[in-house]
Design a protein around this motif. Structure first.
Motif, PDB file in Angstrom:
ATOM      1  N   LYS A 228     -36.344 -77.026  20.183  1.00 19.12           N
ATOM      2  CA  LYS A 228     -37.520 -77.590  19.514  1.00 19.12           C
ATOM      3  C   LYS A 228     -37.756 -76.861  18.199  1.00 19.12           C
ATOM      4  N   ASP A 231     -42.608 -72.818  16.432  1.00 19.84           N
ATOM      5  CA  ASP A 231     -44.046 -72.789  16.128  1.00 19.84           C
ATOM      6  C   ASP A 231     -44.276 -71.730  15.059  1.00 19.84           C
ATOM      7  N   ARG A 233     -46.462 -69.578  12.336  1.00 14.68           N
ATOM      8  CA  ARG A 233     -47.801 -69.093  11.971  1.00 14.68           C
ATOM      9  C   ARG A 233     -47.806 -68.894  10.459  1.00 14.68           C
ATOM     10  N   ASP A 276     -44.127 -67.926   7.625  1.00 12.70           N
ATOM     11  CA  ASP A 276     -44.306 -67.193   8.869  1.00 12.70           C
ATOM     12  C   ASP A 276     -43.691 -65.803   8.689  1.00 12.70           C
TER      13      ASP A 276
END
Length: 318
Positions: A228, A231, A233, A276
Motif C-alpha cells: 500500500k 502513510d 506525516r 515526511d
C-alpha cells in the motif's frame, strides 16, 4: 448531349461504388479527354478502395485477436468501438452508440475518464471489474476529444505480488523474534570478564546480529510499501538541518575507514520543503550507508542545492 449523358451515367455508377464503370467515346475532342480522365480515376479509385479494404481487414483482425479489452468513446461518452474481448467481458451487452456507463458501471473508470478530459493528459490506473483487476491505459485523441481505453488483466500478477509480500512478511516476522532474543542475550554478557580475543568475537557477533535485524526490518518496510501507499506525516522540513543531523551517525565508520566528508550547501538560508521527515531520513541514511560501505578511499561529498522551486540533495562517492 449524348456524350454528356454517358459521362453522367458513369459518374452515377461510380457514386454507387461500381468501380467497373467506364465511358468510351468515339471522338477526339475535350469530352473524349474528360472520358479518358474518368476511366483513369475509376481505376485509381478501385485500387485505392481495395487497398483500404485490405488494410481495414488486417486492422480488424489484429484488434479482434487482442486479449486486452479495447474501448473507444466520443466526447459524449458514447461507444464508438469495442473489441470482442471487451464485449465478451461485458456479456455482449456493450454496443456502439450507447453511453459506456450503461454497461460499465465502474466509479473508478468514470473518475479517471473525467480526469483525462479535464487535464488533457494520458493516464494509467487500476480498476476492478467482475472480480478481476485491470490496468487501464487511457489516451485522449485531442482532435475529436475521443478517448481510447485499453484494459490489461493483471489479476494473476497482483495475486503473485500478494503471495510474495505475504511470504516476505511472514518470514521476516518469524526471523525477527529469535534475532531479537539472540541480541538480548548477547547484550547481557558482561564483556569486562572476557579476554580480548573473546571480546572481539562478541563484538563481531553483535555487529552481525544488528546487520541481520536491519535486513529483516528493511524487508518488512519494502513489503509494506509494495502492499500500500505509505502513510506520510507531512510537515515543513529544513533539509540542511535534516542532513546535518544524519551525518554524525556515520562519523565512526568513516573514521575507521579513514574517509573524508565534504558537506556543501549553496545558500546560507536553509531550504525548506513539505515532506515526511522519517521517510526522508530513511532514504538519506540508506544512500549514505551505501556510500560509506562501498568506498575504500577518498571523499564522500554531500550537497544541498536550491534550484528554482526544488531542493536537490546529492550524495557522491568515489
Amino acid at each position: 448531349s449524348g456524350p454528356v449523358k454517358e459521362l453522367k451515367a458513369g459518374f452515377h455508377k461510380l457514386s454507387l461504388k461500381n468501380f467497373s464503370a467506364r465511358v468510351f467515346l468515339k471522338r477526339n475532342d475535350e469530352l473524349k479527354v474528360l472520358a479518358d480522365g474518368f476511366n483513369n480515376m475509376a481505376v485509381q479509385m478501385r485500387d485505392l478502395f481495395e487497398e483500404l479494404s485490405h488494410q481495414k481487414e488486417e486492422l480488424d483482425a489484429i484488434i479482434s485477436s487482442l486479449q486486452e479489452g479495447l474501448l473507444v468513446i466520443d466526447a459524449e461518452d458514447k461507444v464508438l468501438f469495442a473489441n470482442k474481448s471487451l464485449t465478451a467481458m461485458c456479456g455482449n451487452s456493450l454496443k456502439e452508440g450507447i453511453p459506456y456507463w450503461e454497461v460499465l458501471r465502474l466509479p473508478g473508470l468514470n473518475r479517471i475518464i473525467k480526469q483525462v478530459r479535464t487535464s488533457g493528459r494520458n493516464l494509467v490506473e487500476e480498476v476492478e471489474f467482475n472480480n478481476r483487476i485491470f490496468l487501464c491505459g487511457l489516451t485522449l485523441l485531442a482532435l475529436n476529444k475521443e478517448i481510447t481505453v485499453i484494459f490489461h488483466d493483471v489479476t494473476e500478477i497482483k495475486m503473485l505480488e500478494k503471495v510474495k509480500s505475504d511470504l516476505i512478511t511472514n518470514v521476516s516476522h518469524e526471523l525477527r523474534t529469535p534475532l531479537t532474543s539472540i541480541k538480548g542475550f548477547i547484550e547481557t554478557i558482561d564483556s569486562s570478564n572476557l579476554s580480548d580475543e573473546n571480546r572481539h568475537y562478541l563484538e563481531i557477533l553483535m555487529r552481525n546480529t544488528d546487520r541481520v535485524i536491519n535486513i529483516v526490518n528493511d524487508l518488512l518496510t519494502l513489503s509494506d510499501l509494495e502492499r500500500k501507499a505509505p502513510d506520510l506525516r507531512v510537515e515543513t522540513i529544513n533539509v540542511k538541518d535534516l542532513i546535518q543531523g544524519i551525518l554524525p551517525i556515520f562519523e565512526k565508520q568513516m573514521k575507521d575507514k579513514r574517509l573524508l566528508l565534504a558537506f556543501m550547501a549553496d545558500s546560507d538560508e536553509p531550504p525548506t520543503i513539505r515532506g515526511d521527515q522519517f521517510r526522508l531520513e530513511q532514504a538519506f541514511i540508506n544512500l549514505l550507508d551505501n556510500a560509506v560501505k562501498y568506498t575504500e578511499t577518498g571523499t564522500i561529498t554531500v550537497k544541498v542545492e536550491t534550484r528554482h522551486t526544488q531542493v536537490i540533495v546529492s550524495i557522491q562517492d568515489t
